[in-house]
Scaffold this motif. Structure first.
Motif, PDB file in Angstrom:
ATOM      1  N   LYS A   1       0.813  -1.211   0.000  1.00  0.00           N
ATOM      2  CA  LYS A   1       0.000   0.000   0.000  1.00  0.00           C
ATOM      3  C   LYS A   1       0.848   1.264   0.000  1.00  0.00           C
ATOM      4  O   LYS A   1       0.466   2.279  -0.580  1.00  0.00           O
ATOM      5  N   ASN A   2       2.017   1.204   0.632  1.00  0.00           N
ATOM      6  CA  ASN A   2       2.812   2.411   0.875  1.00  0.00           C
ATOM      7  C   ASN A   2       4.170   2.434   0.162  1.00  0.00           C
ATOM      8  O   ASN A   2       4.982   3.322   0.429  1.00  0.00           O
ATOM      9  N   TYR A   3       4.417   1.500  -0.750  1.00  0.00           N
ATOM     10  CA  TYR A   3       5.725   1.381  -1.383  1.00  0.00           C
ATOM     11  C   TYR A   3       6.244   2.647  -2.075  1.00  0.00           C
ATOM     12  O   TYR A   3       7.448   2.846  -2.146  1.00  0.00           O
ATOM     13  N   PRO A   4       5.394   3.544  -2.597  1.00  0.00           N
ATOM     14  CA  PRO A   4       5.971   4.722  -3.256  1.00  0.00           C
ATOM     15  C   PRO A   4       6.640   5.694  -2.289  1.00  0.00           C
ATOM     16  O   PRO A   4       7.483   6.486  -2.691  1.00  0.00           O
ATOM     17  N   GLY A   5       6.279   5.633  -1.030  1.00  0.00           N
ATOM     18  CA  GLY A   5       6.835   6.569  -0.055  1.00  0.00           C
ATOM     19  C   GLY A   5       8.107   6.050   0.580  1.00  0.00           C
ATOM     20  O   GLY A   5       8.546   4.930   0.318  1.00  0.00           O
ATOM     21  N   LYS A   6       8.679   6.863   1.437  1.00  0.00           N
ATOM     22  CA  LYS A   6       9.880   6.468   2.166  1.00  0.00           C
ATOM     23  C   LYS A   6       9.465   5.531   3.292  1.00  0.00           C
ATOM     24  O   LYS A   6       8.719   5.920   4.189  1.00  0.00           O
ATOM     25  N   LEU A   7       9.916   4.293   3.237  1.00  0.00           N
ATOM     26  CA  LEU A   7       9.572   3.316   4.260  1.00  0.00           C
ATOM     27  C   LEU A   7      10.829   2.880   4.997  1.00  0.00           C
ATOM     28  O   LEU A   7      11.835   2.551   4.370  1.00  0.00           O
ATOM     29  N   LEU A   8      10.739   2.857   6.285  1.00  0.00           N
ATOM     30  CA  LEU A   8      11.827   2.389   7.131  1.00  0.00           C
ATOM     31  C   LEU A   8      11.431   1.058   7.748  1.00  0.00           C
ATOM     32  O   LEU A   8      10.240   0.743   7.867  1.00  0.00           O
TER      33      LEU A   8
END
Length: 118
Positions: free
Chosen positions: A26-33
């Motif tokens: 769901k969130n892969y385009p953003g910066k994920l830590l």
């Protein structure tokens, strides 16, 4: 540990892993830590990493990058978006990093991939 407790633990592990995978997808385009991914599965970073290794044989960050690469491939095949635009649209920090990972994973550059798949 008896079988029933082990089954409960495995069920919890799979629910946690599923939540983390869903979070990444769901969130892969953003910066994920790693802390973001582990929080999605209600576990610590160490447990997160061990679950990905145990069930998927990759680290959480490798899974994230592989997922981003798959999405990038689809965009390269199905659009005229530049490699740079694909890079940033799918969460990579820079074009050279995207190209390096892409080449390592697929054995060709993004531009070569696009030419072969038009």
């Amino acid at each position: 540990m008896d079988t029933q407790n082990k089954n409960v633990e495995n069920s919890y592990d799979l629910l946690s892993l599923t939540a983390m995978i869903g979070f990444i997808q769901k969130n892969y385009p953003g910066k994920l830590l790693l802390k973001d991914i582990s929080s999605a599965g209600s576990c610590c970073k160490t447990k997160c990493t061990s679950l990905f290794q145990k069930y998927l044989s990759v680290s959480p960050m490798q899974y994230l990058n592989n997922y981003r690469l798959e999405k990038g491939c689809a965009m390269l095949r199905n659009s005229s978006m530049s490699v740079t635009d694909v890079t940033y649209a799918y969460g990579f920090s820079g074009t050279s990093y995207f190209c390096e990972l892409f080449h390592r994973h697929y054995g060709i550059t993004p531009n070569e991939y696009r030419k072969e798949n038009l």
